[in-house]
Enzyme design. Sequence first.
Site, PDB file in Angstrom:
ATOM      1  N   VAL A 118      64.204  52.229  24.480  1.00 32.07           N
ATOM      2  CA  VAL A 118      65.076  51.821  25.594  1.00 32.07           C
ATOM      3  C   VAL A 118      66.057  52.945  25.956  1.00 32.07           C
ATOM      4  CG1 VAL A 118      66.785  50.123  26.381  1.00 32.07           C
ATOM      5  CG2 VAL A 118      64.879  49.393  24.920  1.00 32.07           C
ATOM      6  N   LYS A 137      70.156  41.745  20.898  1.00 33.35           N
ATOM      7  CA  LYS A 137      70.151  40.273  20.824  1.00 33.35           C
ATOM      8  C   LYS A 137      70.632  39.769  19.470  1.00 33.35           C
ATOM      9  CE  LYS A 137      66.391  41.802  21.238  1.00 33.35           C
ATOM     10  NZ  LYS A 137      65.075  42.311  21.575  1.00 33.35           N
ATOM     11  N   VAL A 168      68.206  39.584  26.568  1.00 31.66           N
ATOM     12  CA  VAL A 168      67.228  38.500  26.744  1.00 31.66           C
ATOM     13  C   VAL A 168      66.354  38.796  27.956  1.00 31.66           C
ATOM     14  CG1 VAL A 168      66.895  36.006  26.953  1.00 31.66           C
ATOM     15  CG2 VAL A 168      69.010  36.869  25.954  1.00 31.66           C
ATOM     16  N   GLY A 214      64.304  41.295  28.729  1.00 24.84           N
ATOM     17  CA  GLY A 214      64.086  42.667  29.212  1.00 24.84           C
ATOM     18  C   GLY A 214      64.615  42.867  30.618  1.00 24.84           C
ATOM     19  N   ASP A 273      63.103  37.009  16.817  1.00 19.88           N
ATOM     20  CA  ASP A 273      63.540  37.605  18.084  1.00 19.88           C
ATOM     21  C   ASP A 273      63.716  36.518  19.158  1.00 19.88           C
ATOM     22  OD1 ASP A 273      63.619  40.254  19.853  1.00 19.88           O
ATOM     23  OD2 ASP A 273      62.323  38.823  20.884  1.00 19.88           O
ATOM     24  N   LYS A 330      67.184  35.146  21.089  1.00 26.56           N
ATOM     25  CA  LYS A 330      67.298  35.055  22.550  1.00 26.56           C
ATOM     26  C   LYS A 330      67.614  33.624  22.986  1.00 26.56           C
ATOM     27  CE  LYS A 330      64.148  38.932  23.304  1.00 26.56           C
ATOM     28  NZ  LYS A 330      62.725  39.290  23.423  1.00 26.56           N
ATOM     29  N   GLY A 364      59.632  46.469  26.715  1.00 27.20           N
ATOM     30  CA  GLY A 364      59.247  47.806  27.166  1.00 27.20           C
ATOM     31  C   GLY A 364      60.473  48.580  27.616  1.00 27.20           C
TER      32      GLY A 364
HETATM   33  P1  NAP Z   1      64.089  52.101  18.852  1.00 22.38           P
HETATM   34  O1  NAP Z   1      62.996  52.656  19.681  1.00 22.38           O
HETATM   35  O2  NAP Z   1      63.839  51.856  17.408  1.00 22.38           O
HETATM   36  O3  NAP Z   1      65.340  53.101  18.992  1.00 22.38           O
HETATM   37  C1  NAP Z   1      66.511  52.936  18.246  1.00 22.38           C
HETATM   38  C2  NAP Z   1      67.438  54.120  18.534  1.00 22.38           C
HETATM   39  O4  NAP Z   1      68.676  53.872  17.929  1.00 22.38           O
HETATM   40  C3  NAP Z   1      66.924  55.445  17.973  1.00 22.38           C
HETATM   41  O5  NAP Z   1      67.205  56.475  18.874  1.00 22.38           O
HETATM   42  C4  NAP Z   1      67.753  55.635  16.686  1.00 22.38           C
HETATM   43  O6  NAP Z   1      68.048  57.002  16.380  1.00 22.38           O
HETATM   44  C5  NAP Z   1      69.061  54.952  17.056  1.00 22.38           C
HETATM   45  N1  NAP Z   1      69.716  54.366  15.897  1.00 22.38           N
HETATM   46  C6  NAP Z   1      69.262  53.389  15.083  1.00 22.38           C
HETATM   47  N2  NAP Z   1      70.170  53.129  14.124  1.00 22.38           N
HETATM   48  C7  NAP Z   1      71.216  53.953  14.331  1.00 22.38           C
HETATM   49  C8  NAP Z   1      72.448  54.178  13.682  1.00 22.38           C
HETATM   50  N3  NAP Z   1      72.807  53.483  12.613  1.00 22.38           N
HETATM   51  N4  NAP Z   1      73.264  55.116  14.178  1.00 22.38           N
HETATM   52  C9  NAP Z   1      72.927  55.841  15.265  1.00 22.38           C
HETATM   53  N5  NAP Z   1      71.772  55.669  15.942  1.00 22.38           N
HETATM   54  C10 NAP Z   1      70.921  54.743  15.476  1.00 22.38           C
HETATM   55  O7  NAP Z   1      64.630  50.734  19.455  1.00 22.38           O
HETATM   56  P2  NAP Z   1      64.408  50.157  20.923  1.00 22.38           P
HETATM   57  O8  NAP Z   1      63.074  49.512  21.024  1.00 22.38           O
HETATM   58  O9  NAP Z   1      64.797  51.169  21.938  1.00 22.38           O
HETATM   59  O10 NAP Z   1      65.457  48.947  20.937  1.00 22.38           O
HETATM   60  C11 NAP Z   1      66.818  49.186  21.075  1.00 22.38           C
HETATM   61  C12 NAP Z   1      67.550  47.871  21.334  1.00 22.38           C
HETATM   62  O11 NAP Z   1      67.069  47.292  22.541  1.00 22.38           O
HETATM   63  C13 NAP Z   1      67.343  46.809  20.256  1.00 22.38           C
HETATM   64  O12 NAP Z   1      68.505  46.029  20.155  1.00 22.38           O
HETATM   65  C14 NAP Z   1      66.206  45.972  20.813  1.00 22.38           C
HETATM   66  O13 NAP Z   1      66.198  44.666  20.316  1.00 22.38           O
HETATM   67  C15 NAP Z   1      66.581  45.995  22.284  1.00 22.38           C
HETATM   68  N6  NAP Z   1      65.474  45.726  23.195  1.00 22.38           N
HETATM   69  C16 NAP Z   1      64.325  46.419  23.056  1.00 22.38           C
HETATM   70  C17 NAP Z   1      63.283  46.183  23.942  1.00 22.38           C
HETATM   71  C18 NAP Z   1      61.969  46.895  23.831  1.00 22.38           C
HETATM   72  O14 NAP Z   1      61.035  46.504  24.530  1.00 22.38           O
HETATM   73  N7  NAP Z   1      61.830  47.919  23.010  1.00 22.38           N
HETATM   74  C19 NAP Z   1      63.456  45.241  24.966  1.00 22.38           C
HETATM   75  C20 NAP Z   1      64.682  44.559  25.083  1.00 22.38           C
HETATM   76  C21 NAP Z   1      65.695  44.825  24.179  1.00 22.38           C
HETATM   77  P3  NAP Z   1      66.898  58.058  16.021  1.00 22.38           P
HETATM   78  O15 NAP Z   1      66.133  58.258  17.298  1.00 22.38           O
HETATM   79  O16 NAP Z   1      67.616  59.286  15.586  1.00 22.38           O
HETATM   80  O17 NAP Z   1      66.080  57.411  14.957  1.00 22.38           O
HETATM   81  N1  HSE Z   2      60.464  42.857  20.739  1.00 20.91           N
HETATM   82  C1  HSE Z   2      60.919  42.211  21.912  1.00 20.91           C
HETATM   83  C2  HSE Z   2      59.774  41.475  22.555  1.00 20.91           C
HETATM   84  C3  HSE Z   2      61.479  43.235  22.864  1.00 20.91           C
HETATM   85  O1  HSE Z   2      58.629  41.676  22.145  1.00 20.91           O
HETATM   86  O2  HSE Z   2      60.007  40.676  23.454  1.00 20.91           O
HETATM   87  C4  HSE Z   2      62.282  42.602  23.949  1.00 20.91           C
HETATM   88  O3  HSE Z   2      63.437  42.008  23.465  1.00 20.91           O
END
Ligand code: NAP
Ligand code: HSE
Length: 429
Positions: free
Chosen positions: A15, A106, A133, A135, A202, A206, A303
């Site tokens: 993200v 979340k 919640v 996306g 998850d 939400k 995503g």
């Molecule tokens: P991700 O790909 O695992 O990325 C996490 C990022 O946070 C990485 O850059 C990591 O650093 C950094 N990070 C983790 N712990 C840290 C710490 N203690 N101190 C500093 N930096 C830290 O996660 P993501 O999928 O982007 O998700 C991020 C958030 O968005 C989560 O809350 C997730 O639930 C939410 N979300 C995700 C999606 C989705 O589709 N992916 C959708 C909606 C909401 P490094 O790069 O150095 O490891």
């Molecule tokens: N892991 C979550 C999902 C990302 O699959 O819906 C969005 O919050």
Amino acid sequence: MSRPLSVGLIGLGTVGSQVAERMLSWGPQLSRRAGVELCLKKVLVRDVNKRRPLNVAHELLTDEPAELLDDPSIEVVIEVAGGDEPMRSYIQLAIEAGKHVITANKVVMARHGPELLDLAAERNVDVYFEAAVGGGIPLISTFRVDLQANRIERVSAVINGTTNYVLGRMASAGLTMPDAVREAQEAGYAEADPTDDVAGFDATYKLAILASIAYEIKVRPDDIYREGIDGVEPVDFRYARELGYAIKLVAHTQRHTGRVEARVHPAMVPVDHPLARVEGPENAVFVEGDLVGQVLLVGQGAGGRPTASAVVGDLIDLARSIRRGVQSRPSFSFDDRIGVVPIGEVKTRAYFRLRVEDRAGVVAAIGQVFAEEGVSISSFIQKDAWSHDQTAELVVTTHPALDASLQRAREKMSALEPVRAVSSFLRVF
Ligand code: NAP
Ligand code: HSE
């Protein structure tokens, strides 16, 4: 235009990299919409030397939280890293330092949202969490603004993209669950630990957020009944098709007198219900309000790009209100006197799949168990016996009954001598 608005970003993963990319490559358009130049001042990550697909100037990166949280020039902190601690503390510190916060987290919002929102109201800053919640679907803003005139009666949703993708791939391509989960991870839909998706955590986080803002009460994740998709087997998709259902991980809440119902579990959803048609990483939220009637909100629920759309949308809205000198939205008052109905008291229809010995009296014994529990059978299928062990597969669907009665029936049937296994139990939506 006035002086730039400095933003600190925590997280540069799926993200965060899309948020940074949009801010860096679409600066003039965003600034025009915000009415102020948006400046990405610092990005906090775990590892500043990690190779990343997005080219971010190395001097923007830090692994030292204070460089972002203690920088008085940073007015807005965007947290897209995830997990409870240390992110809850970072958000609290940011609020205490008078910074506005935008988060996609979340876990933090479900567990600590009411307290953080109260703190933010005290410090006269905003906390935005549209991306937590659904996306890219405008959900929180819809509840916070457009549905405010309503008494929300119920919300039914498919709000986990990973499990929806996995169930869809199992149904359409016959994939095993581990293979389908791997595909969802590669596509960037899954949480860092996909157990959070598969086991329903998850979706529970939400639903806790949605139920809290829908009814303005404190609904905690632990209050919500939760079951994951790991018990769903390939054969269940075949029976679902035969019976006219799709299998979805459903998050459902509805108002009862003085209490609310809130549950997350896999369910058989009639194929003509809008939630049955939600495909892949899509999410859909079906809301019923007393004034508006039924509203369906559908879109990409997982995503990097759809989620960044919600995060950057929050940033623009926040920037506009900062420049106008107003707190953009009223904070919620969360009532904690209203409880959640225990699952045993919920009325639902059910689907049972049983492996039984293929001999006289077995169906009568099963019918007797349902009769004892006051559960009325709606349909019954028996497939040919397995010749090698003389067992047959029975599928029973029921009319609505108390969940406690359905569970007792399940236990009693498991204990019957000719029943080899109650192989599957799914609620029918
Ligand atoms: P991700 O790909 O695992 O990325 C996490 C990022 O946070 C990485 O850059 C990591 O650093 C950094 N990070 C983790 N712990 C840290 C710490 N203690 N101190 C500093 N930096 C830290 O996660 P993501 O999928 O982007 O998700 C991020 C958030 O968005 C989560 O809350 C997730 O639930 C939410 N979300 C995700 C999606 C989705 O589709 N992916 C959708 C909606 C909401 P490094 O790069 O150095 O490891
Ligand atoms: N892991 C979550 C999902 C990302 O699959 O819906 C969005 O919050």
